[in-house]
Design an enzyme around this catalytic site. Structure first.
Site, PDB file in Angstrom:
ATOM      1  N   LYS A 182     -12.208 -11.939 -14.756  1.00 37.25           N
ATOM      2  CA  LYS A 182     -12.519 -12.017 -16.188  1.00 37.25           C
ATOM      3  C   LYS A 182     -11.783 -13.164 -16.892  1.00 37.25           C
ATOM      4  CE  LYS A 182     -14.705  -9.480 -19.342  1.00 37.25           C
ATOM      5  NZ  LYS A 182     -16.061  -8.947 -19.133  1.00 37.25           N
ATOM      6  N   CYS A 204       5.355  -6.094   1.686  1.00 38.93           N
ATOM      7  CA  CYS A 204       5.655  -4.671   1.515  1.00 38.93           C
ATOM      8  C   CYS A 204       5.028  -3.856   2.666  1.00 38.93           C
ATOM      9  CB  CYS A 204       5.186  -4.210   0.140  1.00 38.93           C
ATOM     10  SG  CYS A 204       5.916  -2.638  -0.330  1.00 38.93           S
ATOM     11  N   TYR A 205       3.978  -3.068   2.407  1.00 38.47           N
ATOM     12  CA  TYR A 205       3.353  -2.316   3.511  1.00 38.47           C
ATOM     13  C   TYR A 205       2.894  -3.292   4.612  1.00 38.47           C
ATOM     14  CZ  TYR A 205      -0.008   0.659   5.998  1.00 38.47           C
ATOM     15  OH  TYR A 205      -0.704   1.350   6.954  1.00 38.47           O
ATOM     16  N   HIS A 251       7.842  -8.196  -3.544  1.00 38.21           N
ATOM     17  CA  HIS A 251       6.543  -8.638  -4.061  1.00 38.21           C
ATOM     18  C   HIS A 251       6.651 -10.009  -4.739  1.00 38.21           C
ATOM     19  CE1 HIS A 251       4.246  -4.934  -3.369  1.00 38.21           C
ATOM     20  NE2 HIS A 251       5.414  -4.333  -3.539  1.00 38.21           N
ATOM     21  N   GLU A 285       4.266 -11.789  -5.724  1.00 36.82           N
ATOM     22  CA  GLU A 285       3.164 -11.963  -6.676  1.00 36.82           C
ATOM     23  C   GLU A 285       3.493 -11.428  -8.067  1.00 36.82           C
ATOM     24  OE1 GLU A 285       3.420  -9.893  -4.229  1.00 36.82           O
ATOM     25  OE2 GLU A 285       2.416  -7.978  -4.549  1.00 36.82           O
ATOM     26  N   GLY A 336       0.842  -1.198   0.000  1.00 36.98           N
ATOM     27  CA  GLY A 336       0.000   0.000   0.000  1.00 36.98           C
ATOM     28  C   GLY A 336       0.869   1.236   0.000  1.00 36.98           C
ATOM     29  N   ASP A 384     -19.504 -12.244 -20.186  1.00 34.30           N
ATOM     30  CA  ASP A 384     -20.000 -12.636 -18.864  1.00 34.30           C
ATOM     31  C   ASP A 384     -21.449 -13.123 -18.919  1.00 34.30           C
ATOM     32  OD1 ASP A 384     -17.576 -11.586 -18.223  1.00 34.30           O
ATOM     33  OD2 ASP A 384     -18.357  -9.733 -17.358  1.00 34.30           O
TER      34      ASP A 384
END
Ligand code: XMP
Length: 514
Positions: A370, A86-87, A173, A175, A59, A231
């Site tokens: 999505k 991180c944050y 990070h 990810e 963040g 969708d």
């Protein structure tokens, strides 16, 4: 109840959703919740979702600022593992009594970290690892009962673990794909530390959804709001598998659709053996948004009218339920629960009026991203012509005309949109794009056409790449394509004197202009 879940608490990080998607790639279900979740809300979620571990996201704030978002300390009392990134890493250290300060140097991009202790969360990592860092603050001191696991040149505590509790922190990070062994770290957390089972499969979603629809709707009838986009088309196939002839797919032409769209959707669904109804309601919608300038108001009015049209038609066929193709990001961006700030009201979520005459609304794709819906559509055999279409907002061209909507402006935007589409698709450039479209400004500007002064509309061209619409980058499109688009728009549409290219990413912009 989900078999097991990792909850990602979002502190405003750019990559919070990426963390959840990566966990799902490990076949473990993951949801994103707000960083300021109260401990009572957490307990409810823990029960509902069978939460086995929590990741505190990155963040932009500084943990030592009084107003920065903090985790409710009572949540940390639950005996499940917590991983701060991180944050989140700084937050765990800070509230446990450690010190966090602005670093001597900002670290942004690829960094090297030295791993002192490659067990637990860092098991299987090399002595030196290439990682993605993006931080100003840094943990400088840990409380006694914590061990430092890794360091970088500018970061004395790049990773830590608690000596007795399952608390972990990582400054980088994992990810982000630039972190070479990022997935290994997440794997260690999810499987070894949280003991999650890899039991979340997208394919299971098909059977679970069909069962859920059957259970909810029983022998009643339902209508599905079919727009012809990915969708709602995927939700239509699922619902049709669940309740067969008790389902009617209702396609509403609200007049804000792209050129040729109503015929295209009809051509696909008319030939299936499901009940399909096409309604022409252009005048009704245009009347309702006449003179309305404010985007959120437009979205709300269109959302409400949609429901009213569906209610009226449901009555005719005794349908008690409404099925919608709402997906996970729609709920998040519409400010679902308090899971995030309201960014814009997706008409099928926040646009729903509080009083509706349906017995219930069923949303079989509500937990999917999505790209997951795309995979599901492929397994369900949805025609490629639909599965690979670019997304199109429910309120349609009404939110691509800035300010008031009129018949004339609709004609202009339809022509401009067709030109953008043709120029991109004829060159086969669409494969790598998420969306490509035109937006009509409400400002006019001076031009010169045929040696005479012309005072006409401005069209903005928006072409973006994205994986899941949560973030997007504008496309560095070759100038010759932009030039063809601009030349054709100004030549073929009398009322347009200027074409501009939108060069903003999301964030800070959203993909659609309204
Ligand atoms: P934004 O503009 O929020 O859009 O960056 C993210 C993605 O969602 C699409 N979008 C919508 N889809 N109903 C929808 O079904 C809506 O009201 C809506 N508004 C935006 C948008 O096209 C993009 O792909």
């Amino acid at each position: 109840m989900s078999a097991n879940t990792i909850l990602v608490l979002d502190f405003g990080g750019q990559y919070s959703h990426l963390i959840a998607r990566r966990i799902r790639e490990l076949k473990v279900y993951s949801e994103v919740g707000p960083g300021d979740l109260s401990s009572r809300e957490f307990e409810e979620l823990k029960e509902d979702l069978n939460i086995k571990g929590v990741i505190l996201s990155g963040g932009p704030s500084s943990v030592y600022n009084e107003k920065s978002p903090k985790i409710d300390r009572k949540i940390l009392k639950h005996s499940i593992p917590f991983l701060g990134l991180c944050y989140g890493h700084q937050l765990i250290a800070f509230i446990s009594g450690g010190k966090v300060k602005p670093g001597k140097k900002h670290e942004y991009g690829i960094s090297k970290v030295r791993i002192n202790n490659s067990q637990g969360i860092l098991e299987g990592l090399d002595k030196v690892e290439k990682v993605w860092m993006s931080h100003i603050d840094t943990v400088t001191e840990l409380p006694e009962d914590y061990d430092v696991l890794a360091q970088s040149e500018n970061c004395p505590v790049a990773a830590f673990m608690h000596k007795h509790k399952p608390f972990y922190g990582i400054q980088w990070h994992p990810e982000v794909t630039h972190t070479k062994n990022g997935m290994l770290i997440l794997r260690n957390f999810v499987y070894n530390i949280c003991r999650c089972k890899p039991n979340w499969k997208l394919e299971n979603h098909i059977n679970n959804s069909i069962e859920e629809i059957k259970k909810t709707i029983g022998k009643s009838k339902a209508i599905i709001a079919l727009s012809g986009g990915l969708d709602s088309s995927t939700a239509t196939i699922l619902a049709s598998k669940a309740i067969g002839k008790n389902l009617t797919a209702v396609f509403v032409n609200h007049g804000f659709l792209r050129k040729g769209e109503p015929d295209f959707v009809e051509s696909i669904f008319k030939k299936s053996d499901m009940n399909f109804v096409k309604l022409s309601e252009q005048e009704r919608f245009l009347k309702k948004i006449k003179g309305v300038k404010e985007p959120e108001k437009k979205r709300k009015i269109i959302g409400r009218e949609f429901i009213r049209v569906f209610e009226k038609n449901a009555k005719k066929i005794d349908a008690e339920y409404l099925i919608q193709g709402t997906i996970y990001p729609d709920r998040i961006e519409s400010g679902f629960k308090k899971f995030s700030d309201k960014i814009k009201t997706h008409h099928n979520v926040g646009g729903i009026p509080s009083k509706i005459s349906f017995k219930g609304i069923v949303e079989p794709l509500r937990d999917l991203y999505k790209d997951e819906v795309k995979k599901l559509a492929a397994s369900l055999g949805l025609p490629e012509k639909i599965a690979w279409r670019q997304p199109f907002p429910g309120p349609g061209l009404a939110v691509r005309i800035i300010g008031k909507v009129s018949k004339k402006k609709l004609e202009i935007i339809k022509k401009a949109d067709k030109i953008v589409t043709e120029e991109i698709e004829q060159r086969g450039f669409n494969d790598k794009l998420w969306q490509y479209f035109a937006v009509l400004m409400d400002t006019k500007s001076t031009g010169v056409k045929g040696d005479a002064r012309a005072y006409g509309y401005t069209v903005a061209v928006r072409i973006v790449e994205s994986k899941d619409a949560m973030t997007a980058n504008f496309t560095k499109i070759p100038y010759n394509i932009l030039e063809s688009i601009s030349t054709r728009i100004t030549n073929e549409i009398q009322d347009v004197t200027r074409v501009v290219y939108d060069i903003t990413n999301k964030p800070p912009s959203t993909i659609e202009w309204e």
